[in-house]
Design a protein around this motif. Structure first.
Motif, PDB file in Angstrom:
ATOM      1  N   ARG A 309       0.839  -1.195   0.000  1.00  0.00           N
ATOM      2  CA  ARG A 309       0.000   0.000   0.000  1.00  0.00           C
ATOM      3  C   ARG A 309       0.885   1.261   0.000  1.00  0.00           C
ATOM      4  O   ARG A 309       1.836   1.352   0.762  1.00  0.00           O
ATOM      5  N   VAL A 363      -2.884  -3.947  -1.093  1.00  0.00           N
ATOM      6  CA  VAL A 363      -2.731  -2.859  -2.058  1.00  0.00           C
ATOM      7  C   VAL A 363      -3.776  -1.790  -1.775  1.00  0.00           C
ATOM      8  O   VAL A 363      -4.758  -2.034  -1.071  1.00  0.00           O
ATOM      9  N   THR A 367      -0.978   2.236  -4.794  1.00  0.00           N
ATOM     10  CA  THR A 367      -0.049   1.198  -5.242  1.00  0.00           C
ATOM     11  C   THR A 367       0.134   1.339  -6.746  1.00  0.00           C
ATOM     12  O   THR A 367      -0.846   1.339  -7.496  1.00  0.00           O
ATOM     13  N   ALA A 371       5.138  -2.032  -8.028  1.00  0.00           N
ATOM     14  CA  ALA A 371       4.348  -2.699  -6.991  1.00  0.00           C
ATOM     15  C   ALA A 371       3.142  -3.398  -7.611  1.00  0.00           C
ATOM     16  O   ALA A 371       2.753  -4.504  -7.185  1.00  0.00           O
ATOM     17  N   THR A 391      -5.800  -0.626  -7.804  1.00  0.00           N
ATOM     18  CA  THR A 391      -4.536   0.114  -7.731  1.00  0.00           C
ATOM     19  C   THR A 391      -4.505   1.211  -8.795  1.00  0.00           C
ATOM     20  O   THR A 391      -5.461   1.380  -9.558  1.00  0.00           O
TER      21      THR A 391
END
Length: 511
Positions: A309, A363, A367, A371, A391
Motif C-alpha cells: 500500500r 494494495v 499502489t 508494486a 490500484t
C-alpha cells in the motif's frame, strides 16, 4: 552631453540569434525515437501541430492551425509562416535490416518533422521577445510538454539541468522519508511516508498538498522540478509549505544522512508482515535476507503478508526479482510495444523463499508501477490473494533517449502485461477481496468464501480476459467494482483472517 543622452530614443534590444544548431539536432533525435519507439503512433501533422502549439505556453500571442495540409503560425493574428506538413510516416525497417534507399522526396519522417518545426520555431523566436527571454530549453520543453500531453501521461522532456542533476545526485526525497505524486487539479501531494523518517517525525501526512519548497511554488506539471528541489546534502535543511484542508503549515526538515528504509518487518502471532514502500536497487537482496532468516528459525512463519500500500514503484528489475522470490517457475510478466526490442518476457527461475506458506498482498489506490507488477504476477499465478482496492494502473515502461543538447526524452515504449496477458496500464490490479466498499461488503465477501465461492471470481475473470487496447468504458466499469481508496485497518484484518483460515484462502485463490 548628459541631457542629450537622457533625451535620446532608447536603443532597441538586440535580437538574440535563433539557436538552430542546437534545436535541429535535438528535435531530429527526439522525433527519431518517438516515431520508431513510442508505444502509440501518431500522424506527423498532429505531432507538428501539438509541438508548435506548446509554444503558446511561453507566449500566448502565438497561434497555430493546420488546414488543407498546411500549417500556419501567427502572432497577434499576423501570419509569420505557412508551410506544408508531411501527411504520412515511412515505416522504419526492423532493427538490423536495411530498408529501401530513400530519395530526397522521401525524406525520413523524423528529419522532415525536425526541419519543419525548426523553421517554425525560428519564425516564432524572431517575432517573440518572450520566447527569446525564456531561452532554448524552455522553448523545447514547452513543445514536448504539449506533444506528450497527447501521447501518454508519463513520457516527458527532461532539460539538460534536470538530466545532469539526476545523474549526479541520488539523495533527495528518500533522505527526507517522503515521496511525491501528482494530485488533483495540478497539485503535488505527499504520496507516502517512511515510518520514523524526517517527514513522518515532523507530522507530515500522506495526502498533504505541497505548496512550495524553500519559497519556490510547485505544480504537478513540473513535479520533477519539485523532486529536484528536495535534493541536497545530508545535514542541510529544506522548508516546505503544506496545505491540509483549509490550513497552511510551514515545516522545516533536516535531510537525513542515512538512506530511508524501504522495508519494515514485523512478526505477529506467527505471521511475517513485510511493508515494502519502494523498489530500490537493493530491495530483492534485503527482502531475500529477511525471508531466509525467518524461515531458518525453529518456528518459521505460518504465513506472509506483503504490504504494498502506498508503494509507487521504482526499479523494474527489482519488481521481477521480488515476484520471483515467491515463485518456483513460470511467467512473471511480459512487455509489448511497437518496436521489436520492446517485446520481452520475465520468467521465475528461483525457489519460493517463503516455502509455499500462505501469502496475502495488501494494495490500495496509491499502489503503482513496479508494486502493481508484483501484485499482478502473484495474483495471476494463484500464489497470493490480494486485499484492498483497485490500484493506480501505471503499467508503461520508459526508455531514456539522450539528446545532443544534454537533455533527455523519456519515452513510453511498451506496456506491461500480467502473466495471463492483460495490461496493467489503466486497469490496475483488482483485489481478491475488496475493502474499499466498506465493512458490510467485506462481510458479504467473506461469507461467500465460507460457502466455498470466490466472491470476485467473475470480476477477475473479466480483468484477465482484457487485451490492449482496452476501451475506456471497460476500464471504468472494472475499476468501479472496487474503487481506489487509501489503506485502512480492515485490510490487515482480512489478511490475518485469510492466513488463519487456510480453507478460505484456498477458495479465494481458486480459478
Amino acid at each position: 552631453m548628459l541631457l542629450a543622452l537622457l533625451l535620446a530614443a532608447p536603443a532597441r534590444a538586440q535580437e538574440a540569434p535563433f539557436p538552430r544548431s542546437v534545436v535541429l539536432p535535438a528535435l531530429q533525435q527526439a522525433f527519431t525515437a518517438i516515431i520508431e519507439r513510442h508505444l502509440e503512433s501518431a500522424a506527423p501533422a498532429d505531432m507538428a501541430l501539438w509541438s508548435l502549439r506548446g509554444l503558446g505556453a511561453v507566449d500566448t500571442r502565438l497561434g497555430t492551425e493546420v488546414s488543407n495540409g498546411r500549417m500556419r503560425l501567427s502572432i497577434d493574428d499576423r501570419l509569420l509562416l505557412e508551410q506544408p506538413v508531411p501527411l504520412s510516416v515511412p515505416v522504419p525497417p526492423p532493427p538490423g535490416r536495411p530498408g529501401p534507399r530513400q530519395s530526397s522526396a522521401e525524406e525520413p519522417a523524423a528529419e522532415a518533422l525536425a526541419g519543419l518545426l525548426t523553421r517554425f520555431y525560428g519564425a516564432a523566436w524572431a517575432a517573440s521577445p518572450l520566447l527569446q527571454r525564456a531561452g532554448t530549453e524552455r522553448m523545447l520543453q514547452a513543445g514536448f510538454d504539449e506533444l506528450f500531453n497527447h501521447l501518454d501521461p508519463y513520457s516527458r522532456y527532461v532539460t539538460a539541468d534536470e538530466a545532469l542533476q539526476a545523474r549526479e545526485r541520488r539523495v533527495g526525497q528518500s533522505s527526507l522519508g517522503l515521496r511525491l505524486a501528482a494530485g488533483r487539479r495540478g497539485t503535488v501531494v505527499i504520496a507516502s511516508l517512511v515510518p520514523n523518517g524526517p517527514a513522518a517525525e515532523a507530522g507530515l501526512r500522506e495526502g498533504d498538498q505541497l505548496v512550495s519548497i524553500d519559497g519556490y511554488p510547485v505544480s504537478a506539471r513540473y513535479i520533477t522540478d519539485a523532486a529536484e528541489l528536495l535534493e541536497g546534502l545530508a545535514g542541510t535543511e529544506v522548508t516546505l509549505v503544506l496545505r491540509r484542508g483549509n490550513q497552511r503549515h510551514t515545516v522545516t526538515l533536516l535531510r537525513s544522512a542515512a538512506p530511508a528504509r524501504a522495508l519494515r518487518v514485523e512478526r505477529q502471532e506467527g505471521i511475517l508482515w513485510l511493508r515494502l514502500t519502494a523498489f530500490s536497487s537493493h530491495t530483492t537482496e534485503t527482502l531475500s535476507a529477511v525471508l531466509n532468516e525467518a524461515f531458518a528459525e525453529p518456528q518459521p512463519p505460518r504465513g506472509v503478508v506483503l504490504d504494498l500500500r502506498g508503494n509507487r514503484g521504482g526499479v523494474l528489475s527489482q519488481a521481477m526479482s521480488v515476484a520471483d522470490a515467491f515463485l518456483t517457475g513460470g511467467p512473471i510478466a511480459s512487455s509489448l510495444g511497437r518496436h521489436p526490442d520492446s517485446v520481452r518476457a520475465w520468467t521465475a527461475a528461483g525457489t519460493d523463499l517463503s516455502h509455499s506458506r500462505p501469502l496475502v498482498i495488501l494494495v490500495d489506490g496509491r499502489t503503482a508501477s513496479s508494486a502493481e507488477i508484483v501484485a499482478a504476477a502473484l495474483s495471476d499465478r494463484g500464489r497470493a490473494a490480494v486485499v484492498g482496492s483497485s490500484t493506480l494502473g501505471k503499467g508503461l515502461i520508459q526508455i531514456v533517449i539522450p539528446l545532443s543538447n544534454g537533455a533527455e526524452v523519456l519515452i513510453s515504449w511498451s506496456r506491461v502485461l500480467a502473466p495471463q496477458g492483460w495490461p496493467v496500464q489503466g486497469l490496475g490490479v483488482q483485489p481478491t477481496i475488496c475493502t474499499s466498499l466498506g465493512l458490510e461488503s467485506v462481510r458479504m465477501e467473506m461469507a461467500q468464501l465460507s460457502n466455498g465461492h470466490a466472491p470476485r471470481a467473475a470480476v477477475l475473470a473479466r480483468l484477465r480476459a482484457a487485451r490492449p487496447p482496452v476501451p475506456a468504458s471497460e476500464v471504468a466499469a472494472l475499476r468501479a467494482t472496487c474503487p481506489p481508496a487509501e489503506e485502512r485497518e480492515l485490510d490487515s484484518e482480512v489478511a490475518k483472517a485469510l492466513i488463519d483460515h487456510p480453507r478460505l484462502l484456498a477458495t479465494a485463490l481458486s480459478p
